[in-house]
Design a protein around this motif. Structure first.
Motif, PDB file in Angstrom:
ATOM      1  N   ASP A  61      -1.811  -6.843   2.558  1.00 52.69           N
ATOM      2  CA  ASP A  61      -1.468  -6.547   1.172  1.00 52.69           C
ATOM      3  C   ASP A  61      -2.748  -6.524   0.329  1.00 52.69           C
ATOM      4  O   ASP A  61      -3.416  -7.553   0.189  1.00 52.69           O
ATOM      5  N   PRO A  62      -3.087  -5.368  -0.248  1.00 51.62           N
ATOM      6  CA  PRO A  62      -4.345  -5.295  -1.013  1.00 51.62           C
ATOM      7  C   PRO A  62      -4.379  -6.268  -2.182  1.00 51.62           C
ATOM      8  O   PRO A  62      -5.445  -6.759  -2.562  1.00 51.62           O
ATOM      9  N   GLU A  63      -3.206  -6.578  -2.754  1.00 49.49           N
ATOM     10  CA  GLU A  63      -3.183  -7.525  -3.880  1.00 49.49           C
ATOM     11  C   GLU A  63      -3.565  -8.926  -3.407  1.00 49.49           C
ATOM     12  O   GLU A  63      -4.307  -9.647  -4.079  1.00 49.49           O
ATOM     13  N   ALA A  64      -3.058  -9.324  -2.239  1.00 48.59           N
ATOM     14  CA  ALA A  64      -3.395 -10.644  -1.692  1.00 48.59           C
ATOM     15  C   ALA A  64      -4.891 -10.702  -1.365  1.00 48.59           C
ATOM     16  O   ALA A  64      -5.561 -11.705  -1.632  1.00 48.59           O
ATOM     17  N   SER A 135      -0.494  -0.718   2.652  1.00 50.63           N
ATOM     18  CA  SER A 135      -0.568   0.744   2.728  1.00 50.63           C
ATOM     19  C   SER A 135      -0.498   1.230   4.178  1.00 50.63           C
ATOM     20  O   SER A 135      -0.691   2.401   4.453  1.00 50.63           O
ATOM     21  N   PHE A 136      -0.218   0.297   5.121  1.00 47.38           N
ATOM     22  CA  PHE A 136      -0.211   0.684   6.530  1.00 47.38           C
ATOM     23  C   PHE A 136       1.145   1.239   6.975  1.00 47.38           C
ATOM     24  O   PHE A 136       1.301   1.711   8.080  1.00 47.38           O
ATOM     25  N   ASN A 217       8.142  -2.651   7.553  1.00 46.08           N
ATOM     26  CA  ASN A 217       6.820  -3.221   7.856  1.00 46.08           C
ATOM     27  C   ASN A 217       6.569  -3.394   9.344  1.00 46.08           C
ATOM     28  O   ASN A 217       5.566  -3.993   9.726  1.00 46.08           O
ATOM     29  N   GLN A 218       7.489  -2.905  10.159  1.00 44.46           N
ATOM     30  CA  GLN A 218       7.363  -3.005  11.628  1.00 44.46           C
ATOM     31  C   GLN A 218       6.945  -4.418  12.020  1.00 44.46           C
ATOM     32  O   GLN A 218       5.999  -4.628  12.792  1.00 44.46           O
ATOM     33  N   GLU A 219       7.684  -5.376  11.435  1.00 46.12           N
ATOM     34  CA  GLU A 219       7.262  -6.775  11.554  1.00 46.12           C
ATOM     35  C   GLU A 219       7.313  -7.300  12.985  1.00 46.12           C
ATOM     36  O   GLU A 219       6.423  -8.028  13.416  1.00 46.12           O
ATOM     37  N   LEU A 220       8.375  -6.942  13.722  1.00 49.42           N
ATOM     38  CA  LEU A 220       8.493  -7.519  15.069  1.00 49.42           C
ATOM     39  C   LEU A 220       7.480  -6.890  16.021  1.00 49.42           C
ATOM     40  O   LEU A 220       6.919  -7.579  16.879  1.00 49.42           O
TER      41      LEU A 220
END
Ligand SMILES: C[S@@+](CC[C@H](N)C(=O)[O-])C[C@H]1O[C@@H](n2cnc3c(N)ncnc32)[C@H](O)[C@@H]1O
Length: 314
Positions: A61-64, A135-136, A217-220
């Motif tokens: 996350d660019p903000e983080a 942005s990914f 977010n393709q988390e897994l």
């Protein structure tokens, strides 16, 4: 830097004492915080490390990333990297880092992300149905809901939300978008409430929002990849600590640790072991660690946290 992040109060790291105890094996070590977020865990780790230690903090996350670069600008031990942790191995190679002493993954979304209406993560806030952590990711949640076939939407809600009324909800989504495209968190919440009714609407909403977020977010997939990479980049004796917040993640971590700790993967009915598998990890906590009541009281978002940890062995 995003204004709302600038005003954001300090992030409360979950299960912080347990993370410190399980992750830090040497005070001058090199550690990776794969989900640096608001920098909460990184700050606690730094308090327990020497001047010669290093912490690489990663976030997609660019903000983080912008927030943490400011927060840690005066601490030469910290390097903040904007990337997806699924690329851990290549990211470390690019920094000429071969092996590390510990890796922390505090999965999911940060309080800041949930509280930012414009990110679309929460059905309790009005905002565009985006849900991308960075942005990914190629598609927003709204793009999925407005373009996918009903059957595929139902499968997604079932697979990543474990929601039993997935078909009914998907049908309502398709009916609704024929009249008007689904654009906001409110649009989706209204459709889901209309489709399921009854007492458990909030739980259903949480599952539907979770399903979309996990897919967007393709988390897994990212978690599977970072677990595999972690074993490769940990030094012998190095530790991997993972905090997950839903059963899909926790199951994946549990199964991965069990597989890496096992010395045989032959079928149960095989008369002899022929697989020649060796264990690469030792499980450090047999049952997941969960927050105590006092932590949940001061930080309600910690309530679903489950921490697992394992150590790299030769
Ligand atoms: C629960 S928060 C971490 C909070 C942090 N431990 C703290 O104490 O401030 C999770 C963070 O991980 C990030 N994240 C989730 N998946 C990621 C991934 N695949 N790659 C990089 N960062 C990720 C999110 O953007 C979010 O900022």
């Amino acid at each position: 830097m995003n204004e709302s992040y600038a005003n954001y109060s300090f992030h409360t790291p979950v299960l912080a004492p347990q993370v410190v105890e399980l992750l830090i094996t040497r005070r001058d070590g090199l550690y990776v915080d794969g989900t640096v977020g608001g920098g909460g865990h990184t700050r606690v780790l730094l308090d327990h490390l020497d001047d010669t230690a290093r912490v690489i903090g990663i976030d997609q996350d660019p903000e983080a990333v912008a927030y943490c670069r400011t927060q840690f600008s005066t601490d030469s031990r910290v390097l903040i990297v904007h990337d997806n942790f699924r690329d851990l191995k290549s990211l470390l190679e690019a920094k000429s880092v071969e092996k590390v002493d510990g890796i922390l993954l505090d999965l999911g979304v940060s309080s800041h992300q949930i509280d930012s209406a414009s990110r679309g993560f929460s059905f309790q806030q009005t905002g565009p149905l985006d849900m991308r952590m960075g942005s990914f990711q190629p598609s927003t949640a709204a793009e999925i809901l407005n373009t996918w076939k009903g059957e595929d939407i139902a499968n997604l809600i079932w697979k990543y939300g474990e929601e039993r009324q997935s078909r009914r909800i998907a049908r309502a989504i398709v009916r609704s978008r024929e009249a008007n495209p689904i654009r906001t968190t409110d649009d989706l919440a209204r459709i889901v409430r209309g489709a399921v009714g009854g007492r458990y609407q909030t739980k259903t909403l949480a599952r539907v929002f979770q399903a979309l977020r996990v897919h967007v977010n393709q988390e897994l997939e990212a978690l599977e990849k970072v677990l595999r990479d972690s074993v490769e980049v940990l030094k012998t004796g190095g530790r991997l600590v993972v905090i997950s917040y839903h059963s899909l993640e926790d199951r994946l971590v549990k199964q991965f640790f069990r597989h890496e700790a096992s010395t045989c993967v032959c079928p149960d009915d095989a008369p002899l072991c022929t697989c020649e598998k060796t264990a690469r990890m030792r499980i450090l906590v047999s049952k997941p660690i969960t927050p105590r009541d006092d932590e949940i009281q001061t930080n309600p978002r910690s309530r679903s946290a489950r921490l697992r940890a394992a150590e790299r062995i030769t």
